[in-house]
Scaffold this motif. Sequence first.
Motif, PDB file in Angstrom:
ATOM      1  N   GLY A  86       0.806  -1.223   0.000  1.00 28.15           N
ATOM      2  CA  GLY A  86       0.000   0.000   0.000  1.00 28.15           C
ATOM      3  C   GLY A  86       0.835   1.267   0.000  1.00 28.15           C
ATOM      4  O   GLY A  86       0.311   2.354   0.203  1.00 28.15           O
ATOM      5  N   GLU A  87       2.131   1.127  -0.254  1.00 32.50           N
ATOM      6  CA  GLU A  87       3.021   2.289  -0.230  1.00 32.50           C
ATOM      7  C   GLU A  87       2.640   3.309  -1.301  1.00 32.50           C
ATOM      8  O   GLU A  87       2.449   2.955  -2.467  1.00 32.50           O
ATOM      9  N   SER A  88       2.531   4.572  -0.898  1.00 33.42           N
ATOM     10  CA  SER A  88       2.253   5.710  -1.808  1.00 33.42           C
ATOM     11  C   SER A  88       0.917   5.625  -2.552  1.00 33.42           C
ATOM     12  O   SER A  88       0.698   6.401  -3.466  1.00 33.42           O
ATOM     13  N   LEU A  89       0.040   4.701  -2.181  1.00 34.40           N
ATOM     14  CA  LEU A  89      -1.251   4.669  -2.884  1.00 34.40           C
ATOM     15  C   LEU A  89      -2.057   5.929  -2.564  1.00 34.40           C
ATOM     16  O   LEU A  89      -2.830   6.406  -3.395  1.00 34.40           O
ATOM     17  N   ASN A  90      -1.849   6.470  -1.334  1.00 31.15           N
ATOM     18  CA  ASN A  90      -2.609   7.681  -0.974  1.00 31.15           C
ATOM     19  C   ASN A  90      -2.226   8.858  -1.858  1.00 31.15           C
ATOM     20  O   ASN A  90      -3.050   9.715  -2.156  1.00 31.15           O
ATOM     21  N   LEU A  91      -0.954   8.902  -2.323  1.00 27.80           N
ATOM     22  CA  LEU A  91      -0.539  10.001  -3.215  1.00 27.80           C
ATOM     23  C   LEU A  91      -1.289   9.910  -4.534  1.00 27.80           C
ATOM     24  O   LEU A  91      -1.694  10.919  -5.107  1.00 27.80           O
ATOM     25  N   LEU A  92      -1.461   8.669  -4.992  1.00 29.42           N
ATOM     26  CA  LEU A  92      -2.171   8.466  -6.251  1.00 29.42           C
ATOM     27  C   LEU A  92      -3.622   8.923  -6.098  1.00 29.42           C
ATOM     28  O   LEU A  92      -4.197   9.538  -6.989  1.00 29.42           O
ATOM     29  N   LYS A  93      -4.201   8.657  -4.917  1.00 29.31           N
ATOM     30  CA  LYS A  93      -5.593   9.061  -4.693  1.00 29.31           C
ATOM     31  C   LYS A  93      -5.723  10.582  -4.613  1.00 29.31           C
ATOM     32  O   LYS A  93      -6.686  11.153  -5.127  1.00 29.31           O
ATOM     33  N   VAL A  94      -4.732  11.227  -3.970  1.00 32.70           N
ATOM     34  CA  VAL A  94      -4.740  12.704  -3.912  1.00 32.70           C
ATOM     35  C   VAL A  94      -4.721  13.264  -5.334  1.00 32.70           C
ATOM     36  O   VAL A  94      -5.470  14.168  -5.692  1.00 32.70           O
ATOM     37  N   PHE A  95      -3.866  12.671  -6.167  1.00 36.81           N
ATOM     38  CA  PHE A  95      -3.714  13.112  -7.551  1.00 36.81           C
ATOM     39  C   PHE A  95      -5.036  12.968  -8.306  1.00 36.81           C
ATOM     40  O   PHE A  95      -5.494  13.890  -8.981  1.00 36.81           O
ATOM     41  N   PHE A  96      -5.689  11.804  -8.170  1.00 35.66           N
ATOM     42  CA  PHE A  96      -6.969  11.585  -8.869  1.00 35.66           C
ATOM     43  C   PHE A  96      -8.041  12.538  -8.379  1.00 35.66           C
ATOM     44  O   PHE A  96      -8.915  12.954  -9.121  1.00 35.66           O
ATOM     45  N   ASN A  97      -7.980  12.875  -7.070  1.00 31.19           N
ATOM     46  CA  ASN A  97      -9.003  13.745  -6.506  1.00 31.19           C
ATOM     47  C   ASN A  97      -8.918  15.150  -7.088  1.00 31.19           C
ATOM     48  O   ASN A  97      -9.929  15.795  -7.340  1.00 31.19           O
TER      49      ASN A  97
END
Length: 517
Positions: free
Chosen positions: A291-302
Amino acid sequence: MKWRLQEGRGEAVYQIGVDDNGMLVGLSEEDLRSSLKTLGRMAEKVGADITILREREVDHDADIPRKIAEVLIRKVPDDQQFLDLRVAVLGNVDSGKSTLLGVLTQGELDNGRGRARLNLFRHLHEIQTGRTSSISFEILGFNSKGEVVNYSESRTAEEICESASKMITFIDLAGHHKYLKTTIFGLTSYCPDFAMLVVSANTGIAGTTREHLGLAMALKVPIFIVVSKVDLCKRETVERTVRQLERILKQPGCNKVPLVVSTADDAVTAAQQFAQSPSITPIFTVSSVSGESLNLLKVFFNIIPPLSNSKEQEELMQQLTEFQVDEIYTVPDVGTVVGGTLYSGICREGEQLVVGPTDSGQFLKLTVCSIQRNRSACRVLRAGQAATLALDTFDRSLLRKGMVMVSPEMNPTICWLFEAEIVLLFHAKTFHKGFQVTVHVGNIRQTATVKAVHGKEELRTGEKAVVCFKFIKHPEYLKVGAKLLFREGATKGIGQVTKLQPVSQSQPSQSEEEDEA
């Protein structure tokens, strides 16, 4: 604020503490809080929600620390349920595309053996081999506060649609070489806003990666890169893969500016710059297992805004209805159902349209009984949206992929012969009259024969020319200016349609056909 939300199709980013000339002045804590409060009140009046993307201190000589903040304001336009973005997912076979989507949309991490991707597969052989061979769709929602809405809380797609104010539809394409025609079809007919190229950290750039990168560039789809499987290898290996990617992106053919994202701050910057200039290419390094850096990808999509602005969409909506048929199903108790994208105009329930061209070049009348979008019912379909339409008792055998449904007064032009200006990207031998290639234009794919190459006898790799093509099976509905891709074995080329010969002029008479035979 209302105007800015309308311009950005429901989204706007405000920067607080920045001068009109772009100077970062910053505000004291007190002023910043009251500014945010005022902004919140404004947003409430318009019916929007605000989320603080990031705050940072500005280095000034003053004793009081001064801060600037960036705020995302989102309001769903009154006439639609949610903002909609389509992202095509590309990458070599076994680079972890389906698993990454499974983790993003299901909200559960993978076990390293491909559990997360099982719900994305459509056929038994895909589950057995673990390779995607068809095009499947997955959705990821964000509510107006920017929190992720996916299958971990909601059970059905309808629930996600109801609670989300922004929807990202992922088009999961096939990575394997033998399914290349499916991947090309997915890129040309579903008109994605962005493409996500997934590269596996341990194998680096291999197989079809370059080819997919080239396809996205030929179709002018803005691209960003995700390096997956970073839990499998050492830090150095990941860095080597990223360096390899940067080198390829900076080559003269690509001319992209790579931007490696390592913090949430980077993700915000990447999303804004990516939307402004297509040459910026963000690179994420993630792992679907840890799950590393998946939150960054979600921030980007948001944060990532839709590409076309409201003005272009309104212009398209004022034209006559035109719906591209990409898929055809038979659903029990419903009858024939077609899936595809509304290219222009507006389509309502109960509307009378004509569909064609059939093999003989005719258009047939039909009625749209009901419309569904992302598995939930919808009354009106607007230009640029993908949906499925139920056609009641219409005979399925009359339909095929590549047809269009248009309003009867459009008088659509259909043709056997058309001319296109093409560039030959790669060719083993020479390209000349009589050569047969598979042509992809939007949702059309059909074999065509080269009737003539204007001004030259033959073409070699890298050369440009205007070529006349003739479809071999049935006439198609084409538009001048449409992007065209063609392939045949190792031959590939791109171009655009420059001239059509409508059917009435180009129907061969009996005697001609006998002469040719």
